[in-house]
Design a protein around this motif. Sequence first.
Motif, short mmCIF file in Angstrom:
data_model
loop_
_atom_site.label_atom_id
_atom_site.label_comp_id
_atom_site.label_asym_id
_atom_site.label_seq_id
_atom_site.Cartn_x
_atom_site.Cartn_y
_atom_site.Cartn_z
N ALA A 1 0.69 -1.01 -0.03
CA ALA A 1 -0.03 -0.04 -0.07
C ALA A 1 0.88 1.26 -0.01
CB ALA A 1 -0.95 -0.06 1.23
N LEU A 2 1.74 1.39 0.87
CA LEU A 2 2.71 2.53 0.99
C LEU A 2 3.41 2.64 -0.47
CD1 LEU A 2 3.86 2.60 4.70
CD2 LEU A 2 1.85 3.55 3.71
N CYS A 3 3.81 1.61 -0.87
CA CYS A 3 4.80 1.78 -2.18
C CYS A 3 3.85 2.19 -3.33
CB CYS A 3 5.39 0.28 -2.73
SG CYS A 3 6.35 0.53 -3.94
N VAL A 4 2.66 1.63 -3.32
CA VAL A 4 1.61 2.19 -4.26
C VAL A 4 1.36 3.70 -4.19
CG1 VAL A 4 -0.79 1.82 -5.02
CG2 VAL A 4 0.57 -0.03 -4.97
N ARG A 5 1.20 3.89 -2.96
CA ARG A 5 0.71 5.46 -2.96
C ARG A 5 1.87 6.48 -3.17
NH1 ARG A 5 0.98 7.51 3.21
NH2 ARG A 5 3.06 6.81 3.00
N GLU A 6 3.18 6.15 -3.18
CA GLU A 6 4.18 6.74 -3.57
C GLU A 6 4.47 6.79 -5.28
OE1 GLU A 6 8.92 7.89 -2.51
OE2 GLU A 6 8.09 6.14 -1.48
N LEU A 7 4.24 5.41 -5.68
CA LEU A 7 4.35 5.35 -7.04
C LEU A 7 3.03 6.13 -7.85
CD1 LEU A 7 5.02 1.73 -7.55
CD2 LEU A 7 6.74 3.44 -7.88
#
Length: 278
Positions: free
Chosen positions: A237-243
């Motif tokens: 989730a946190l990676c998707v938010r940043e991407l």
Amino acid sequence: MLYLPKPISDFLSAADIEPVSGGMSAADVYRCRKPGEDAVFYLKTETWRKPVADEHLLYRWLYEGKRLPVPEPLFCLEEEIPVCRAGDIPEAVGSRKDARRGYLLLREARGEIPCTGKYYADPARLAGLAAEGIRLLQQVDADNCPVRVSLDDKLKSAQERLRRGGYRELNPLVPYTKDFKDHAEIFDFLVRNQPEIEPVFIHGDYCLDNFFTDGEHVTAFIDFGNGGVGDGYQDIALCVRELTQDCPEAVTEFYRSLGIREVDEEKLRYYILLDEMF
């Protein structure tokens, strides 16, 4: 002058120490280089509101067991900073005026962080690297992991921060929080919608500036202050938010590289909102 406790002060005697900017953590990070040496070290200092002992424990467990590529942890200390007189607050304490600190000294990680223009210009490569990092994390045998990431503990911490009035107004431009009036509403949502946990080893703050690469593969991970055994969707989730914010073209390829055909949007939203509380 930066206050350092022994034996860190002895180890870094005469070293060139400069603050490192960037990141959303409340920690202070310093880059340290000894005169006449090529080796570089990084010093992280943190208030006792978030002790570094668990993070150091994870670093040692990962490094000594060769479970993940992480920089070698050298020292970990937690102590009260000596304040000689009223107003004599050492520089390390900063604006928080908290005279209790933890110190974690690491060797420099190998590689470069991928949150730069050359990686944003190549979404497929960025997505592949981010997915490789997730796979490496989740492949760690978590049975003997010394740290557990408890959702109950996180919610209790958020509740205590709410009680203290420790939140600013929500930014109306942030898409994930636009349906909420304030952090109290987000907290109520989080309490009422706790997901089923699928425990794996997680980084806990899996962002593009917390792993390193040689351009082809992931070479190191750093910043395990929120790491341990938890729900793998937290890292996703946190990676998707940043991407989504910095390189939206990489999101679809990121999911494909992880073999995710159906995205659990509810979990995705839950862990992004949970991160907003910290």
